[in-house]
Structures are given as C-alpha cells and as structure tokens.
Design an enzyme around this catalytic site. Structure first.
Site, PDB file in Angstrom:
ATOM      1  N   GLU A  57       0.907  -1.559   0.264  1.00  0.00           N
ATOM      2  CA  GLU A  57       0.090   0.569   0.037  1.00  0.00           C
ATOM      3  C   GLU A  57       0.925   1.464  -0.044  1.00  0.00           C
ATOM      4  OE1 GLU A  57      -3.304   0.657  -0.802  1.00  0.00           O
ATOM      5  OE2 GLU A  57      -3.796  -1.886   0.219  1.00  0.00           O
ATOM      6  N   ARG A 109       1.006   3.538  -3.209  1.00  0.00           N
ATOM      7  CA  ARG A 109       0.132   5.206  -2.702  1.00  0.00           C
ATOM      8  C   ARG A 109       1.054   5.805  -2.785  1.00  0.00           C
ATOM      9  NH1 ARG A 109      -5.717   3.258   0.503  1.00  0.00           N
ATOM     10  NH2 ARG A 109      -5.647   1.196  -0.233  1.00  0.00           N
ATOM     11  N   ASP A 144      -5.028 -10.744  -7.794  1.00  0.00           N
ATOM     12  CA  ASP A 144      -6.044  -9.213  -8.622  1.00  0.00           C
ATOM     13  C   ASP A 144      -4.382  -8.166  -9.458  1.00  0.00           C
ATOM     14  OD1 ASP A 144      -5.139  -7.523  -6.309  1.00  0.00           O
ATOM     15  OD2 ASP A 144      -6.821  -6.731  -6.454  1.00  0.00           O
ATOM     16  N   GLU A 200     -11.675   0.532 -10.163  1.00  0.00           N
ATOM     17  CA  GLU A 200     -11.943  -0.350 -10.988  1.00  0.00           C
ATOM     18  C   GLU A 200     -12.747  -0.178 -12.193  1.00  0.00           C
ATOM     19  OE1 GLU A 200     -12.213  -1.722  -7.957  1.00  0.00           O
ATOM     20  OE2 GLU A 200     -10.491  -1.455  -7.163  1.00  0.00           O
ATOM     21  N   THR A 244      -1.036   0.555 -10.758  1.00  0.00           N
ATOM     22  CA  THR A 244      -2.730  -0.005  -9.974  1.00  0.00           C
ATOM     23  C   THR A 244      -2.980   0.776  -9.214  1.00  0.00           C
ATOM     24  OG1 THR A 244      -3.475  -2.055  -9.037  1.00  0.00           O
ATOM     25  CG2 THR A 244      -1.895  -1.219  -8.003  1.00  0.00           C
TER      26      THR A 244
HETATM   27  C1  DMJ Z   1      -6.370   0.039  -4.778  1.00  0.00           C
HETATM   28  O1  DMJ Z   1      -5.965   0.778  -3.629  1.00  0.00           O
HETATM   29  C2  DMJ Z   1      -5.396  -0.448  -6.017  1.00  0.00           C
HETATM   30  O2  DMJ Z   1      -6.546  -0.419  -7.270  1.00  0.00           O
HETATM   31  C3  DMJ Z   1      -5.355  -1.425  -5.751  1.00  0.00           C
HETATM   32  O3  DMJ Z   1      -4.858  -2.644  -7.011  1.00  0.00           O
HETATM   33  C4  DMJ Z   1      -6.526  -2.168  -5.518  1.00  0.00           C
HETATM   34  N1  DMJ Z   1      -7.263  -1.603  -4.178  1.00  0.00           N
HETATM   35  C5  DMJ Z   1      -7.424  -0.169  -3.762  1.00  0.00           C
HETATM   36  C6  DMJ Z   1      -9.211   0.276  -5.413  1.00  0.00           C
HETATM   37  O4  DMJ Z   1      -9.750  -0.575  -4.919  1.00  0.00           O
END
Ligand code: DMJ
Length: 645
Positions: free
Chosen positions: A279, A283, A411, A548, A635
């Site tokens: 995370e 982020r 995912d 998503e 992501t």
């Molecule tokens: C985000 O932090 C990123 O997209 C991650 O890959 C999956 N979860 C959250 C959003 O839903």
C-alpha cells in the site's frame, strides 16, 4: 592617420582623456549659475529632481526579477502557493456538454545510447543547436538550463491567475526561447483543465472532496466526512499524496502547490509505525514518482528515494519475497500478526514503482530487489498459469491451499505482469509469457456465463484448484482495462472480446442495483433454474468508492473509441453524486441495495481522489490525454513513463 592603429583612435577619443581645464571652468560656471537662482527656483528644481529619482527607483524595484541562475527551483516552488490568492477560483469551461538498470541521470536529456523511450520522443522537438555540452553534462537529473527554465515556468505560474491552464501559461512565454520546460512537455501532455461539462462536474466533485479533506483531515491519511475528522492508517498523508497527480492533471494549481508544500515541509518517514509495503509503495511512492514525472520537481524524487530506501527492509527475508509490513523508524520487517504469509498480489505489485525509482535515481538496488521477486515467482509451479493468493517469505513457496482469484489478494499479480512488460519496452519475455498463460487459464478455467442473460463473469477457484465458486469481487473489474491494454500492445485480439464482455457485466453490477452503485462482491447464477443473473449477500453490499470499473471504462473508451463507455461512466458518476456525496466530501456506504438506507460509513478512501475521480476525468475527455504507449499507470492510477528496456 592611415598608420594609426584603430585602438589608438578609440583611446584618444574617450571622454576621460579629454578631461582638461575646460572641464573645471564648466563646473565653476555651473555653480555660479546655481547661486544666481532664487530660493523658489532652487526648490522647484530640487523637487523635480526628487520626483525623477523616486520614479526611477520605484520602476526598478517593481520590474526587477532575480536572475534565474541565482534562484533554486525548490525555493520558487516553496514560495509559490503563498503568492496565489487564497480564494479558490474554478477553472474555466470551454464547452457546455459535458479519472538502474543502465542509464544515468544525465541521460534524461537526449543522448544517443540507452535512451529511455521518453527521451527518444523528445529528440525531434529540440533544436540541436540549443543542446550544448553544458546541458548534457550538468548534474541533477536535468541540466541546469532545464532547471532554470522550469524555474521560469514556475515563476510565471505564480504570478498569473490560477484559472489559466498550465500548458497555456507556457505558451505565453514568448520572450525567452523554450528548450524543454516541465516534464509534461517531454510527453506532450495537454493539461488544459476541464474541456466539457462532464469533466467540469468531475473537477467540482474533486474539489468538494478535497475541500473537506483540507478542512478536517489535512495531512492525515483519510477524511471521515460525516464526523468531520481525519483518520490515520500509516500516518503518511495518503489522500494528499494520492491526489497530487490528479490535481496536476486537472489543472488545479492552487491546490496542487499547497499539497506540494506539505510534502516538502511536513511529510516525514521518521514514524514509529508499521506500514504495509504494498500500500505504501503503490499510493505513496507511486504518487511521489508520478508527481515527479509530471512536474519535474526534484523534491518528489528525493522523497521517493528516501521512502524507497526505508522500504528495502521489507525484502530482507530468507527467500527475498518481502514481508507484508515494515516499521518506518526501526526498519524491521515482518508478516501480519495473524499469519506467516504475504499476499501474492502485494509482493508482485511493487515492481513498477521500484524500477522507476531505480531509473530516476540511478541506483539499481530498488529495481533489483523487486525484480528478484518477479523472477522467483516466475519459477514457482502454478495452476494453469494462475496463482494462489498467499506466499511464504520464509520458503518463497505459494500456499497451495489458498484460493485462486482475480479479486482481493490475487488481482494485480496479473496486472503487473503485463504492465512491467510494457514498462520495460516489451523486452522481458517471461513477463509476457506468464501473462498470456494466465489469461488462457482465466478463459479456460475461470470464465463462465450466467444462465439468464449469458453474462460473462470470472469464478474463484478453491480447494487446491478443484472447486469453482461463482463469486466476483468488484476488484476483478480492473481486468477488462488490463486486457484491452494488452491488445493495444499487440496481444491477441480475443482478449479484447473478453474485456468487452466482462466490462458489460461489471457495468450491470452497477446499473441493476437500485442505487446504481455496485456492491463489493457479487454472486452469479449458472443454474438452469436461475431467475436472475446475480445476487448480493447482505454483508457484501457495501461500496467503498472503488475505481476498477471506471478504470476499465477509461481503457476501453480510449482503446476502442466507443463513446458508449463514456455514457456508462456518466451514469455511474451520477450515482456516486446521488448516494455518496455528503456535506463535507464523499463517503463509502454499507448498502447499495436500499436507496432509502445506504448507511454511510463515514470514510473517504484515498483512492477515491487518486483513482476513481482521476479515471472519470480521463474517461470524459474529448480526446485521450495520456498516450498509453508511452505512459503506464500503476495500480493506484499513478502514471509512470515507459522505458525502452
Ligand atoms: C487500490 O488501492 C488499488 O487499485 C489496488 O490495486 C486495489 N485496491 C484499491 C482500490 O480499490
């Protein structure tokens, strides 16, 4: 005269050498004349002189600007926000209708060998005569001249109305020839602010969310918009950092620079907290890197390097597969208290960021540490190319009894196979091969259709790959976008067919709920006796403002140019406005099933600003803003440059 050298002529004619007794007599006669004047005449002349001198002084003071070479770019940036008016002005709307290895810092200025793709693009735009040795050899990532030019740009931005989009401000600088200004010019981005009604509405939504965060949670991780408080998860200003590039892209200069100053002056990694490696990477590091690439602001690069250096501690396990958590202060890494395992998607979704960091600071350690994990995972046995969601850092092995899913914890393993391959100029074959194998595995083992409407969905696989479970997380809805991106980069066309079918299902998980919003998890019916395509468990009915589906709508719109995806997105956007907007921001809700009782959760996740709203903004653009062949989005929706190796 003909034999007298030119210099002699010049010397004999200088005023200095002509000073003689006649000069002295002139000054005596001047004094006499002055003494003959009356007191009134003298006062008048003195007054006139005083006025002229004062005028000259005032003019000089107000037009003087420091020589760019004497002003550090960082200083300019630091001072910038304070020069802007405090009151926010909405951007103007044009229409009415409508989200190291081997190269050194100095190579960011074009050179011949080992160029990253971004530099290649530059070459035609630069007049060769303007690239001199000084530019090529100056230290610090960009040449001194480039930095000075960036400082010039920043100064212009400071002094002008924040409504004016950044790119237009640059166009106004006609006085000085522009060589390369900000990083945005490297990629020919056109960041002119909202261009239509839909984009303007997204910017308004962003500002509403941002103003709530700014007022009640400034510098904290998340806003609780109903209780008007902040919430800290890692204590790293997640929302603020996740939002930097969104604001830059939307042209929100005042907000961007205020946030930029917080990062510069207040973001500290000297915190006694355990943070999740994944995370924090996607982020915070992702947000800093992207802000760096968009703005060219060196401060972001330095912060990203500081953070990356600390996070390297996570990789110190017997297998090199990282632990889930790192303590920022003592740099101790460990798994979560409840398990010795790490999450598969987490350990395989940090590579884009660590690689980019290595490239921009010219230190291979970040890229190598993360890439070792990918190489290792490549060697592990899989289930038709699919991976269980847990992996043990001690042994480096998958926990084979764990679920296989394209949703939570699985995912982005698939996403980063493709995106790493793209980021490295499509040169690392095992990434593409593993991706292709996995998509085959998904198609052959996980894809099914509902009985009622023949909707495509993706099952989970349980019990050592023996049992299919018709459960699909909202998180799975990133996959259509990734599939389409692969096709854009030359992968099989049938991936796009799967993407379209799956995205339609994702869209219906919104449309068919009374709130127009998707739940966190949906179950699908394949039995002949089924009366409906899908259903939702009471405990899965929450909506966390996730991105998503909007993300995939953006990719599909940009790659197919089918405006239907924009219209679907507009419907979803309005549902967010209707059911999640509260007085001081946006909130996740506990139920999408009952419009009369959505049970707000009082939480605005950072990804709502970092991803969901960014993707909406990009989706509603009349023309693509980012070239998906030269940019790759991490992501967490932070754009990073594609390299050529
Ligand atoms: C985000 O932090 C990123 O997209 C991650 O890959 C999956 N979860 C959250 C959003 O839903």
């Amino acid at each position: 005269m003909e034999n007298v050298p030119y210099t002699s002529i010049f010397v004999t004619n200088t005023p200095d050498s002509s000073q003689d007794s006649s000069g002295t007599s002139k000054s005596i006669s001047c004094r006499r004349n002055w003494n003959r004047l009356s007191r009134l005449q003298k006062s008048f002349i003195l007054m006139l002189l005083l006025i002229v001198v004062s005028f000259c002084l005032i003019t000089t003071t107000f037009t003087w600007a420091p020589d760019p070479s004497s002003v550090a770019e960082d200083d300019l940036l630091r001072n910038k926000f304070h020069a802007l008016p405090m009151s926010h002005q909405k951007p103007s709307v044009a229409g009415r209708d409508t989200h190291g290895s081997a190269f050194s810092r100095n190579q960011r200025v074009p050179s011949k060998a080992g160029l990253p793709t971004i530099s290649r693009q530059l070459q035609p735009d630069i007049e060769p005569s303007r690239i001199n040795q000084h530019q090529l050899l100056a230290p610090g990532g960009r040449s001194q001249e480039l930095q000075h030019q960036a400082a010039e740009d920043i100064r212009s931005v400071i002094s002008l109305d924040p409504v004016i989009p950044i790119s237009k401000l640059r166009k106004r600088q006609t006085k000085k020839p522009t060589i390369i200004t900000m990083q945005t010019d490297y990629h020919r981005l056109k960041l002119d602010g909202p261009q239509n009604h839909r984009q303007q509405e997204v910017v308004n939504a962003f500002l509403h969310a941002w103003n709530g965060y700014r007022s009640f949670a400034w510098g904290q991780d998340h806003l609780r918009p109903i209780s008007k408080t902040g919430q800290d998860w890692f204590g790293l200003g997640l929302t603020l950092i996740d939002s930097l590039d969104t604001m830059y892209i939307m042209g929100l200069q005042k907000e961007y620079f205020e946030a930029r100053d917080w990062v510069d002056n207040s973001l500290s990694f000297d915190v006694n907290r355990n943070v999740n490696l994944f995370e924090t990477t996607i982020r915070v590091m992702g947000g800093l890197l992207s802000a760096y690439h968009l703005s060219g602001d060196e401060m972001f690069r330095q912060k990203a390097e500081d953070l990356g250096t600390i996070l390297l501690a996570g990789f110190k396990s017997p297998s090199g597969v990282p632990y889930s958590d790192v303590n920022l202060r003592n740099r101790a890494a460990h798994g979560p208290s409840w398990s010795p395992d790490s999450t598969t998607s987490e350990v395989t979704t940090i590579q884009l960021e660590f690689r980019d960091l290595s490239r921009i600071v010219n230190n291979p350690i970040f890229e190598e540490s993360a890439m070792n994990v990918s190489r290792h995972v490549h060697t592990l046995p899989k289930i038709h190319g699919l991976v269980p969601i847990h992996i043990t850092p001690g042994t480096g092995a998958f926990r084979m009894t764990s679920v296989v899913t394209l949703g939570a914890r699985g995912d982005s393993y698939y996403e980063y196979l493709l995106k790493q391959w793209i980021q490295t100029g499509k040169k690392i074959d095992f990434l593409k091969d593993d991706y292709l194998l996995a998509i085959e595995g998904i198609q052959n083992r996980l894809v099914q259709r509902t009985h009622v409407s023949n909707l495509t969905f993706i099952n989970e696989l349980e019990n050592n790959g023996q049992v299919l479970r018709p459960k699909m997380d909202h998180l799975v809805c990133y996959l259509p976008g990734t599939l389409a991106l692969g096709v854009l980069h030359g992968l099989p066309q049938w991936h796009l067919d799967l993407a379209k079918e799956l995205l339609y299902t994702c869209y219906l998980t919104y449309k068919r709920q009374p709130t127009g919003l998707s739940p966190e998890i949906t179950f699908f019916n394949t039995e002949d006796s089924a009366k409906q395509d899908f259903w939702v468990k009471h405990n899965d009915a929450h909506n966390l403002l996730r991105p998503e589906t909007v993300e995939s709508l953006w990719y599909l719109w940009q790659i197919t140019e089918d405006k239907m995806y924009q219209d679907w997105g507009w419907e979803i956007f309005q549902s967010f406005l209707k059911y999640t907007r509260v007085e001081h921001g946006f909130t996740s809700i506990s139920s999408v099933l009952n419009p009369e009782n959505t049970r707000p959760r009082d939480m605005m996740e950072s990804f709502f600003l970092g991803e969901t709203l960014k993707y909406f903004y990009l989706l509603f653009s009349d023309k693509p803003i980012f070239d998906l062949k030269t940019w790759v989005f991490n992501t967490e929706a932070h754009p990073l440059p594609v390299y050529d190796h």
